[in-house]
Structure formats: C-alpha cells, structure tokens
Design a protein around this motif. Structure first.
Motif, short mmCIF file in Angstrom:
data_model
loop_
_atom_site.label_atom_id
_atom_site.label_comp_id
_atom_site.label_asym_id
_atom_site.label_seq_id
_atom_site.Cartn_x
_atom_site.Cartn_y
_atom_site.Cartn_z
N GLY A 275 0.81 -1.21 0.00
CA GLY A 275 0.00 0.00 0.00
C GLY A 275 0.84 1.27 0.00
O GLY A 275 0.55 2.21 -0.75
N ILE A 276 1.89 1.29 0.82
CA ILE A 276 2.75 2.48 0.88
C ILE A 276 3.48 2.68 -0.44
O ILE A 276 3.60 3.81 -0.93
N ALA A 277 3.99 1.60 -1.01
CA ALA A 277 4.69 1.72 -2.29
C ALA A 277 3.76 2.23 -3.39
O ALA A 277 4.15 3.03 -4.24
N HIS A 278 2.51 1.77 -3.36
CA HIS A 278 1.53 2.24 -4.35
C HIS A 278 1.27 3.73 -4.19
O HIS A 278 1.16 4.47 -5.19
N ARG B 142 7.50 13.69 -2.59
CA ARG B 142 7.54 12.23 -2.52
C ARG B 142 8.96 11.71 -2.33
O ARG B 142 9.16 10.65 -1.75
N THR B 143 9.97 12.46 -2.81
CA THR B 143 11.35 12.04 -2.58
C THR B 143 11.68 12.03 -1.09
O THR B 143 12.35 11.12 -0.59
N LEU B 144 11.18 13.04 -0.38
CA LEU B 144 11.39 13.10 1.06
C LEU B 144 10.71 11.92 1.76
O LEU B 144 11.29 11.30 2.66
N PHE B 145 9.51 11.60 1.32
CA PHE B 145 8.80 10.46 1.91
C PHE B 145 9.53 9.15 1.62
O PHE B 145 9.61 8.26 2.48
N TRP C 32 10.47 -2.66 9.62
CA TRP C 32 10.81 -3.32 8.37
C TRP C 32 9.87 -3.05 7.21
O TRP C 32 10.18 -3.41 6.07
N THR C 33 8.74 -2.41 7.45
CA THR C 33 7.80 -2.16 6.35
C THR C 33 8.41 -1.27 5.29
O THR C 33 8.23 -1.50 4.08
N GLY C 34 9.12 -0.23 5.70
CA GLY C 34 9.72 0.67 4.74
C GLY C 34 10.73 -0.01 3.82
O GLY C 34 10.83 0.31 2.63
N TYR C 35 11.47 -0.96 4.37
CA TYR C 35 12.45 -1.71 3.56
C TYR C 35 11.76 -2.44 2.43
O TYR C 35 12.17 -2.36 1.26
N GLY D 79 12.41 8.88 3.87
CA GLY D 79 11.98 8.63 5.24
C GLY D 79 11.56 7.20 5.49
O GLY D 79 11.60 6.74 6.64
N MET D 80 11.20 6.46 4.43
CA MET D 80 10.75 5.09 4.61
C MET D 80 11.86 4.17 5.12
O MET D 80 11.60 3.17 5.77
N ILE D 81 13.11 4.51 4.82
CA ILE D 81 14.21 3.63 5.21
C ILE D 81 14.75 3.98 6.59
O ILE D 81 15.54 3.21 7.16
#
Length: 310
Positions: free
Chosen positions: A102-105, A114-117, A180-183, A120-122
């Motif tokens: 969902g987050i990747a979508h 979106r680059t900042l987001f 681990w979701t961001g990875y 931030g995911m990692i």
C-alpha cells in the motif's frame, strides 16, 4: 619444439589458466563462507551432540542425540517458545507485506515531496533495534504509555501489554512491522517504477479503475518481489531475539515475561546458552530452529507463489 597439432607448454598453461581463472575470482566468497558460515554450522552440529557447559568445555561428554530427545519430547518450554515464534511470524510477516504494498503504491503516485517520503521510509530500518525496542516499550507502558493514553479516550482501561500473550505479541509485532515495512516498500516501489505506463493507459481505456489496475496489473507483475520479501521477512521474523529480550528488561528478560508469554525460540536459545550456560542444549535448539525456519520459509514461498498464480 612442439609437433604440429600439439600445444606448447606455454599454450597449455594459458589454456588451463583461462579455465581456472573464474574459480579463482569466486574463491574469496567460498573461503569467507567456509570460515564464517559452514564451519560454525558444522561446529554447532558437533556441539549439539554433547553435554557441554559454556564455561567448562574440557568437561564435555558425548551424549549423541540426547539433547534432541530432551528438546523434542520432554521440554514444554521449547514448544511454548515455538508457538510464540509462529504467532509472531504471522503477526509480523503478513502486515509487513500488505502495508509495504500500500505504501509503495501511494509513493508511486505524483505527490509533493515524494522524494522526502521515500527517503523517510528507510529511516526505521537503519535505526538501532535496541533504541526502537526501548522506545516502543515506553509507548506500550502500562501506567504512562502513550498507547494506553490514546485508548483512554475511547473508554478503554489500562492494558498491561507485557502481561498477556495476545497483548505482548501485538506490541512486539508493532515494533517489527514499523521497523521493516519501509524496507519492503522500497523494493516494491522500485519494481513498480519499472512497469510500463502503457499497461495502465490501456487498462484505463478498457474501463478499469485504480483498484482494479492495482490488483490485476501491479500485484501480478510484482510477484517475484513479493515472494522475495515474504521469504526474507519469514527468515527474519522466525529468529526474533532483541525485541522480546529488550521488551521486558531486567534479570528475567531471557524468559520472555513472567509466564514466558512472549519468549521466542531464539530467546529460549539465548536463555539456555548464555544464562544457564548449557552450550550443547542451546546448539541443538539452534539447529532445530534453523530447520524449522527453512521449512516455514519454503512454505511461505509455495503459498505466496500459489496465491500469485491464482
């Protein structure tokens, strides 16, 4: 002088060097794997056949498969730990994959910043696991935790997150999923960007909405990445140690709660090997856990592949 049709010594040496050079290029990997991978595994198997104290290796005695018999037939604490491990595996792996998709979508859309987001995911993944666990232990605190404070808005009483099996598993699963979701989301995002936009344009012309495009185009084309992330998440979540260990710090941290309600198999290994110094028994636990992890990872692969095929 070499006769016609035969190779000179220099030519033969060159020929063999060409044939053997690829093995020389990859030999450092096998050397490192042999020292840091294969040897520890074989040594662990050897120690698991002994009654051996970690602090007195000279007094070790060979007992064959006695440790395995005790572990599989006469140790209810081990099966309790395995049950907790499987429970945490289900509560962490499935949400990780779904949230990451969902987050990747969302990040694949045209969003401001979106680059900042994406960067931030990692950040949760590169944060120290000890720091994450200590912070989450405070968030899920019984008396002054932020989670209980928010629940009080809805009339819920104070929850002792460490006391119950379901509550403690929920808290630990939240740590793992957050970290681990961001990875996995970044892996899915990179693959989504490789999907040709013409496929979505054609689907739009055929009347497919965004939800249908996601499930009929995006998810099937992410099949290899979903399988990879599922296997990686499975192998990691079947070996949880730091999260349950630091969730209840203190002298009884290795037991995973007062009633062993969140003691995982890896934590039980730690308890036997580094608090009771039973090196032989803990080695047997390590090998059994490795075999179970491989079986569960294989099952995850087959289930994920079957779902994607259907």
């Amino acid at each position: 002088m070499a006769s016609p049709g035969t190779l000179s010594r220099a030519d033969r040496r060159h020929k063999w060097s060409v044939k053997l050079s690829p093995f020389g290029f990859i030999s450092p990997y096998f050397l490192i794997f042999g020292i840091f991978g294969l040897f520890p595994l074989l040594y662990t198997a050897f120690v698991s056949l002994q009654k051996r104290n970690l602090l007195d290796a000279d007094a070790a005695t060979f007992i064959g498969f006695g440790n395995y018999e005790r572990l599989l037939l006469h140790d209810p604490y081990f099966w309790n730990a395995m049950g907790n491990t499987v429970s945490l595996w289900l509560m962490t792996t499935i949400p990780q994959i779904l949230f990451a998709l969902g987050i990747a979508h969302l990040l694949n859309r045209r969003l401001r910043g979106r680059t900042l987001f994406r960067m931030g995911m990692i950040l949760p993944n590169i944060t120290s696991v000890a720091a994450v666990t200590i912070i989450f232990a405070q968030l899920f605190g019984r008396d002054f935790g932020l989670v209980n404070w928010v629940l009080s808005w809805f009339g819920a009483g104070e929850v002792d997150w460490q006391a119950g099996t379901a509550s403690s598993h929920t808290a630990i699963a939240a740590m793992v999923v957050w970290r681990w979701t961001g990875y996995h989301a970044l892996i899915f995002l990179a693959s989504m960007q490789a999907i040709p936009s013409t496929m979505y344009e054609a689907a739009t012309l055929d009347g497919a909405n965004g939800w249908q495009q996601f499930w009929r185009i995006t998810v099937p084309l992410l099949r290899p990445q979903i399988i990879f992330s599922t296997v990686i998440a499975t192998t990691g979540n079947m070996r949880l140690l730091a999260e349950p260990l630091l969730f209840n710090p203190g002298t009884a941290a290795a037991t995973g709660g007062s009633d062993r309600q969140f003691q995982t198999a890896a934590l039980y290994l730690y308890e036997q090997g580094f608090t009771k110094y039973d090196f032989g028994y803990s080695s047997a636990i390590a090998l059994v856990l490795a075999v179970v992890t491989m079986l569960v990872a294989g099952l995850s692969y087959l289930v994920t592949r079957r779902i994607q095929t259907d």
